[in-house]
Enzyme design. Sequence first.
Site, short mmCIF file in Angstrom:
data_model
loop_
_atom_site.label_atom_id
_atom_site.label_comp_id
_atom_site.label_asym_id
_atom_site.label_seq_id
_atom_site.Cartn_x
_atom_site.Cartn_y
_atom_site.Cartn_z
N SER A 9 0.84 -1.21 0.00
CA SER A 9 0.00 0.00 0.00
C SER A 9 0.86 1.24 0.00
O SER A 9 1.63 1.47 0.94
CB SER A 9 -0.92 0.01 1.22
OG SER A 9 -1.53 1.29 1.30
N HIS A 34 -1.40 -1.11 -4.26
CA HIS A 34 -2.64 -0.89 -3.51
C HIS A 34 -2.77 0.60 -3.20
O HIS A 34 -1.89 1.18 -2.54
CB HIS A 34 -2.63 -1.72 -2.22
CG HIS A 34 -3.91 -1.69 -1.45
ND1 HIS A 34 -4.99 -2.48 -1.78
CD2 HIS A 34 -4.30 -0.96 -0.37
CE1 HIS A 34 -5.99 -2.26 -0.91
NE2 HIS A 34 -5.60 -1.33 -0.06
N ASP A 36 -5.00 3.48 -1.47
CA ASP A 36 -6.05 3.71 -0.47
C ASP A 36 -6.63 5.11 -0.60
O ASP A 36 -5.99 6.09 -0.24
CB ASP A 36 -5.46 3.53 0.94
CG ASP A 36 -5.23 2.06 1.27
OD1 ASP A 36 -6.17 1.27 1.13
OD2 ASP A 36 -4.10 1.72 1.67
N HIS A 67 -8.60 0.92 -3.62
CA HIS A 67 -9.49 0.64 -2.49
C HIS A 67 -10.18 1.94 -2.11
O HIS A 67 -9.55 2.83 -1.55
CB HIS A 67 -8.64 0.07 -1.34
CG HIS A 67 -9.38 -0.13 -0.07
ND1 HIS A 67 -8.74 -0.40 1.13
CD2 HIS A 67 -10.72 -0.12 0.23
CE1 HIS A 67 -9.65 -0.53 2.10
NE2 HIS A 67 -10.84 -0.36 1.58
N MET A 69 -12.43 4.08 0.08
CA MET A 69 -13.07 4.24 1.39
C MET A 69 -13.81 5.56 1.35
O MET A 69 -13.42 6.56 1.98
CB MET A 69 -12.00 4.21 2.50
CG MET A 69 -11.45 2.81 2.73
SD MET A 69 -9.83 2.80 3.53
CE MET A 69 -8.78 2.91 2.09
N ASP A 173 -6.58 -7.11 4.12
CA ASP A 173 -6.03 -5.75 4.22
C ASP A 173 -6.01 -5.26 5.66
O ASP A 173 -7.07 -5.11 6.27
CB ASP A 173 -6.89 -4.82 3.34
CG ASP A 173 -6.32 -3.41 3.24
OD1 ASP A 173 -5.22 -3.17 3.78
OD2 ASP A 173 -6.97 -2.56 2.61
C1 DX5 Z 1 -6.37 0.93 5.91
C2 DX5 Z 1 -5.97 0.67 4.49
C3 DX5 Z 1 -4.87 -0.31 4.36
C4 DX5 Z 1 -3.58 0.16 4.97
C5 DX5 Z 1 -2.74 -1.03 5.27
O1 DX5 Z 1 -7.50 1.74 5.92
O2 DX5 Z 1 -7.05 0.16 3.75
O3 DX5 Z 1 -4.67 -0.67 3.01
O4 DX5 Z 1 -2.85 1.01 4.15
O5 DX5 Z 1 -1.66 -0.60 6.01
P1 DX5 Z 1 -0.93 -1.58 7.04
O6 DX5 Z 1 -0.42 -2.73 6.25
O7 DX5 Z 1 0.12 -0.71 7.61
O8 DX5 Z 1 -1.97 -2.02 8.05
ZN ZN Z 2 -6.58 -0.66 1.71
#
Ligand code: DX5
Ligand code: ZN
Length: 215
Positions: A9, A34, A36, A67, A69, A173
């Site tokens: 990510s 990835h 976010d 991804h 959100m 994730d």
């Molecule tokens: C959290 C994100 C993840 C995050 C993962 O809201 O969707 O993708 O970046 O980061 P780590 O691996 O540090 O938990």
């Molecule tokens: Zn994510």
Amino acid sequence: MSDVLIAPSILSGDFCNMEKSVRDLEKWGGDWVHCDVMDGVYVPNITFGMPMIAAIRKITQKTLDVHLMITEPEKYVERFADAGADIITFHPDASKDPSACIDLIKGKGKKAGVVFNPNVSVEKYAYLFDKCDLVVVMTVYAGYGGQKLIPECIERIPLIKKLSGNKIPVEVDGGINKETYVLALKAGADVLVAGSAVYKAADPADVIRTIRGTL
Ligand code: DX5
Ligand code: ZN
């Protein structure tokens, strides 16, 4: 040899030098990028939007795993597709019509998936699985990188496999690192997202090799 895919990510990358962050993950052996996207409404954090996806699209051939959100993702998925996303996943509880949202993504020729926060019922949205190319299990509450994996979420991996007739790939994730990846792999995960565990490591290539399960 496992055929698990690793999706570092870029949330944990260097926002002053995203090109280097992408080049690094290519060099370290990451499979997907990835991305976010957070809107400050569905989650209490704000990251980046379509311009970042378009910029990254210009510099890499890697699969862009976006991804979302964000609230009402159906309003934006086509623009993320046009920006160059290959896979677009969204939270069904954030959408007014998750089925139509998947149709919009697929109408653009992209892969679509739904993402489950720990407090969102998998069963409630299982009717979508037939149309999904993958399903994402959050093992932290979406919003921030660097959180600790919630072990209870792991059992959702076999649940989704079962509800989908073992047909659907599952991406995991949140909080994946050299200690926790085994839980996800044993439960049947197909794709692992890792942000902080990769970008903050002394030897990121070693982390990617390890969590792929090839050691
Ligand atoms: C959290 C994100 C993840 C995050 C993962 O809201 O969707 O993708 O970046 O980061 P780590 O691996 O540090 O938990
Ligand atoms: Zn994510």
